[in-house]
Write a protein that holds these residues in place. Structure first.
Motif, mmCIF file in Angstrom:
data_model
loop_
_atom_site.group_PDB
_atom_site.id
_atom_site.type_symbol
_atom_site.label_atom_id
_atom_site.label_comp_id
_atom_site.label_asym_id
_atom_site.label_seq_id
_atom_site.Cartn_x
_atom_site.Cartn_y
_atom_site.Cartn_z
ATOM 1 N N VAL A 177 -2.292 25.016 5.010
ATOM 2 C CA VAL A 177 -3.197 25.716 4.096
ATOM 3 C C VAL A 177 -3.787 24.789 3.042
ATOM 4 N N GLY A 178 -3.336 23.549 2.966
ATOM 5 C CA GLY A 178 -3.893 22.611 2.001
ATOM 6 C C GLY A 178 -3.262 21.241 2.155
ATOM 7 N N SER A 179 -4.015 20.202 1.784
ATOM 8 C CA SER A 179 -3.507 18.837 1.902
ATOM 9 C C SER A 179 -4.234 17.931 0.925
ATOM 10 N N GLU A 180 -3.524 16.914 0.451
ATOM 11 C CA GLU A 180 -4.110 15.934 -0.466
ATOM 12 C C GLU A 180 -3.400 14.601 -0.269
ATOM 13 N N THR A 181 -4.156 13.515 -0.333
ATOM 14 C CA THR A 181 -3.600 12.168 -0.214
ATOM 15 C C THR A 181 -4.024 11.324 -1.412
ATOM 16 N N VAL A 231 1.794 10.872 -10.367
ATOM 17 C CA VAL A 231 0.740 11.258 -9.430
ATOM 18 C C VAL A 231 0.666 12.774 -9.392
ATOM 19 N N SER A 232 -0.502 13.300 -9.711
ATOM 20 C CA SER A 232 -0.700 14.751 -9.692
ATOM 21 C C SER A 232 -1.050 15.197 -8.278
ATOM 22 N N LEU A 233 -0.240 16.105 -7.742
ATOM 23 C CA LEU A 233 -0.456 16.637 -6.398
ATOM 24 C C LEU A 233 -0.924 18.078 -6.531
ATOM 25 N N ASP A 234 -2.226 18.235 -6.578
ATOM 26 C CA ASP A 234 -2.814 19.556 -6.778
ATOM 27 C C ASP A 234 -3.181 20.143 -5.423
ATOM 28 N N VAL A 235 -2.284 20.947 -4.880
ATOM 29 C CA VAL A 235 -2.535 21.620 -3.604
ATOM 30 C C VAL A 235 -2.339 23.118 -3.841
ATOM 31 N N PRO A 236 -3.324 23.777 -4.426
ATOM 32 C CA PRO A 236 -3.155 25.190 -4.786
ATOM 33 C C PRO A 236 -3.275 26.105 -3.567
ATOM 34 N N ALA A 237 -2.170 26.646 -3.157
ATOM 35 C CA ALA A 237 -2.136 27.595 -2.044
ATOM 36 C C ALA A 237 -0.724 28.130 -1.918
ATOM 37 N N ALA A 238 -0.584 29.163 -1.113
ATOM 38 C CA ALA A 238 0.738 29.737 -0.867
ATOM 39 C C ALA A 238 1.368 29.024 0.319
ATOM 40 N N GLY A 239 2.626 28.663 0.198
ATOM 41 C CA GLY A 239 3.320 27.980 1.270
ATOM 42 C C GLY A 239 4.260 26.925 0.734
ATOM 43 N N THR A 240 4.937 26.245 1.642
ATOM 44 C CA THR A 240 5.898 25.208 1.287
ATOM 45 C C THR A 240 5.194 23.864 1.154
ATOM 46 N N GLU A 294 0.856 -1.184 0.000
ATOM 47 C CA GLU A 294 0.000 0.000 0.000
ATOM 48 C C GLU A 294 0.896 1.239 0.000
ATOM 49 N N VAL A 295 0.776 2.037 -1.038
ATOM 50 C CA VAL A 295 1.546 3.272 -1.166
ATOM 51 C C VAL A 295 0.600 4.450 -0.958
ATOM 52 N N LYS A 296 0.979 5.318 -0.070
ATOM 53 C CA LYS A 296 0.164 6.492 0.232
ATOM 54 C C LYS A 296 1.031 7.737 0.128
ATOM 55 N N VAL A 297 0.639 8.633 -0.755
ATOM 56 C CA VAL A 297 1.349 9.891 -0.945
ATOM 57 C C VAL A 297 0.570 10.986 -0.227
ATOM 58 N N ILE A 298 1.238 11.671 0.683
ATOM 59 C CA ILE A 298 0.617 12.736 1.472
ATOM 60 C C ILE A 298 1.311 14.045 1.116
ATOM 61 N N ARG A 343 0.552 21.435 2.135
ATOM 62 C CA ARG A 343 1.072 22.784 1.928
ATOM 63 C C ARG A 343 1.105 23.491 3.278
ATOM 64 N N ILE A 344 2.304 23.946 3.684
ATOM 65 C CA ILE A 344 2.510 24.506 5.017
ATOM 66 C C ILE A 344 3.000 25.940 4.906
ATOM 67 N N ASP A 345 2.397 26.817 5.682
ATOM 68 C CA ASP A 345 2.876 28.192 5.818
ATOM 69 C C ASP A 345 3.650 28.276 7.121
ATOM 70 N N PHE A 346 4.980 28.265 7.038
ATOM 71 C CA PHE A 346 5.808 28.252 8.239
ATOM 72 C C PHE A 346 5.810 29.598 8.953
ATOM 73 N N ILE A 347 5.413 30.661 8.267
ATOM 74 C CA ILE A 347 5.386 31.977 8.908
ATOM 75 C C ILE A 347 4.213 32.079 9.875
ATOM 76 N N SER A 348 3.037 31.680 9.417
ATOM 77 C CA SER A 348 1.841 31.732 10.268
ATOM 78 C C SER A 348 1.582 30.416 10.989
ATOM 79 N N CYS A 349 2.399 29.363 10.708
ATOM 80 C CA CYS A 349 2.217 28.040 11.311
ATOM 81 C C CYS A 349 0.806 27.514 11.074
ATOM 82 N N GLN A 350 0.452 27.433 9.795
ATOM 83 C CA GLN A 350 -0.859 26.927 9.411
ATOM 84 C C GLN A 350 -0.714 25.955 8.253
#
Length: 276
Positions: free
Chosen positions: A181-185, A201-210, A165-169, A172-179
């Motif tokens: 902002v998006g996630s996909e599995t 595998v397309s990882l579509d996590v549209p948001a600002a952050g790392t 079982e392969v799971k890709v997690i 999207r993390i904003d380290f400045i505000s520690c939030q």
């Protein structure tokens, strides 16, 4: 009660204060909690903490002397500890494996040395006993367009394992505000007895952050996933910094306008040569 070395005798002894039972030893100032309900954190002049699955007590120091260097080190440790806790909590709900007991300190050490260079956590294992390379000899790659490429390869098989079982997690993390902002599995089931074909595998996590990507692998038996730590892995395989738009701070210049060119003839009739 202060648990100093002056209070220890030559032989181990057990004491109880109602809320906790602990054992003292001359070889170590630590006290082991023996109560039914152990605790962590501050309680009066005692501090409870957990190490390698066991609970201990230690006394608070009467005074702490800090130099400028120790204050800076303490500040870096506090920042790294909070950042490490934030990263762990960001993936905790999606991870299906048991992390090893030292993963907190291992992650903190990386973050202390890295500072704001978050890509340094690439390759971190939530389970230090097993990595993704145990199953995939060719590592996945994350492209700039958000596509995770898993190259074609022969997956390493083990006796009794009927599937992986392969799971890709992707988080999207904003380290400045520690939030977060998006996630996909994305979950894939692979047959270890066949050659694995290339997968994108397309990882579509549209948001600002790392964007931090964790690649989790669990070996599956006929009756369910394996509980052996040698057959489960979860590694941080990619860290993509937020993209800064090109020429975002470039000052616009006015567009030049080309004026029509008119040739001024020196004579009234340019086709006839006039003598002066």
């Amino acid at each position: 009660m202060a648990l100093g070395l002056d209070n220890l005798q030559s032989i181990p002894q057990t004491r109880s204060q109602g809320y906790a039972t602990f054992t003292l030893s001359k070889l170590s100032p630590m006290a082991k909690q023996m109560s039914i309900i152990p605790f962590t954190g501050k309680l009066g002049h005692l501090i409870g903490y957990k190490r390698n699955g066991k609970y201990f007590l230690r006394s608070m120091p009467e005074s702490v002397r800090q130099t400028a260097a120790t204050r800076r080190a303490s500040r870096r440790f506090g920042i790294a500890s909070r950042k490490g806790a934030f990263i762990r909590h960001a993936f905790h709900s999606n991870l299906d494996i048991h992390c090893d007991g030292g993963h907190i300190n291992r992650l903190n050490r990386i973050l202390i040395a890295a500072g704001d260079h978050h890509a340094a956590i690439t390759g971190f294992r939530f389970n230090q006993h097993t990595g993704v390379d145990r199953f995939f000899t060719v590592a996945p790659r994350l492209f700039s367009n958000g596509i995770l490429n898993i190259p074609a390869q022969t997956i390493v098989g083990y006796q009794g394992i009927v599937a992986l079982e392969v799971k890709v997690i992707a988080t999207r993390i904003d380290f400045i505000s520690c939030q977060v902002v998006g996630s996909e599995t994305v979950t894939l089931m692979l047959d270890p007895d066949t050659t694995f074909e290339e997968s994108n595998v397309s990882l579509d996590v549209p948001a600002a952050g790392t964007l931090v990507v964790v690649f989790q692998v669990r070996a599956m038996y006929k009756d369910g996933p394996s509980g052996n730590r040698q057959y489960m892995a979860a590694d941080i395989i990619a860290v993509a910094a937020p993209q800064v738009p090109k020429y975002a701070n470039k000052r616009p210049f006015p567009k030049l306008r080309i004026l029509p060119f008119k040739l001024a003839w020196p004579h009234a009739y340019p086709s006839v040569i006039q003598l002066e």
